[in-house]
Enzyme design. Sequence first.
Site, PDB file in Angstrom:
ATOM      1  NE  ARG A   1      -1.337  -1.931  -5.374  1.00 14.62           N
ATOM      2  CZ  ARG A   1      -1.381  -2.765  -6.409  1.00 14.62           C
ATOM      3  NH1 ARG A   1      -1.851  -2.343  -7.571  1.00 14.62           N
ATOM      4  NH2 ARG A   1      -0.939  -4.009  -6.291  1.00 14.62           N
TER       5      ARG A   1
ATOM      6  CG  HIS B   1      -7.911  -2.336  -8.704  1.00 12.17           C
ATOM      7  ND1 HIS B   1      -7.381  -2.077  -7.459  1.00 12.17           N
ATOM      8  CD2 HIS B   1      -6.887  -2.812  -9.445  1.00 12.17           C
ATOM      9  CE1 HIS B   1      -6.085  -2.409  -7.451  1.00 12.17           C
ATOM     10  NE2 HIS B   1      -5.769  -2.852  -8.653  1.00 12.17           N
TER      11      HIS B   1
END
Length: 309
Positions: A221, A269
């Site tokens: 993250r 991502h």
Amino acid sequence: MRIVFCGQGMQSQPWLDGLKACLPSADVYDWVPGAPVADYAVLWAPPQQFLDEQTDLKAMFVIGAGVDALIGSQLPAGVPLVRLDDAGMSVQMAEFVCHAVIRHVREFDVYSVGAQSASWAYRKPRLREDFPIGVMGLGVLGERVSRTLAQFDFPVNGWSRSEKKIPDVRCYSGAQGFEEFLAASRILICLLPLTPATENILNRENLARLRPNAYLINVARGAHLVEQDLLDLIGSGHMAGAALDVFRTEPLPAAHAFWSQPKISVTPHISARTLRQASISQIAGKIEALAGGASIASLAGVVDRSRGY
């Protein structure tokens, strides 16, 4: 049996169709304010109104391997929270990380730049033993990544909160093993869940403990990383660079410094995408097991709320 779907920002119909196909006797529907209460919820980043209205849930199933999208929400007390355990993501993650490691160690990024100017030049081979790899987080994804890297004959270290044993991986655990783990690693891979305890863990102090000319791969993250600390350590020469797939703000703003730093590789991502059908099959199987009388403790992926994963 009623199953409600709530996936903010997601196309709901494919999930509804998939769940209905796997559980034909269930009443599966998309959530709207005032929708009937359900027995089970399949969700991603639900609004607080959804959590407040769904008062009879027996379990909530998150469409992802992490549950940080629920941080800050007031979750109904006593309702089990279940995340995905793999669902096709671990092999994707191993592919991505191995590519990033090998690209750096073999200097394919340098060759790529040279090719743009028609440069035909060799570089001195680098030894794997000079690039010990540290994997932070040894859950389903971290273990798969560690074992795959070890097959390429890299020395692999692993760190987790609790003690783990993985073949061909030197495992460290807890606060007492953290600094030793960092000092033993030159390439650092972050696969930790995001919790209050792990936010900002990739900071100047910890990254400085890595071996000189260290390299960071963050596929967990964006909030794990203190961005300016990384830029400063690259500027000082302690960090050789980074491969970043996750960011505090996504999409990464066009003016962000990461785009213009040649030693940082940016991807949007995509290290391990959710595979919808595999995820639906896994969630449906768990719902069916619970409905058939299985205990929540028998399911994989049940989240310990006190730990955040």
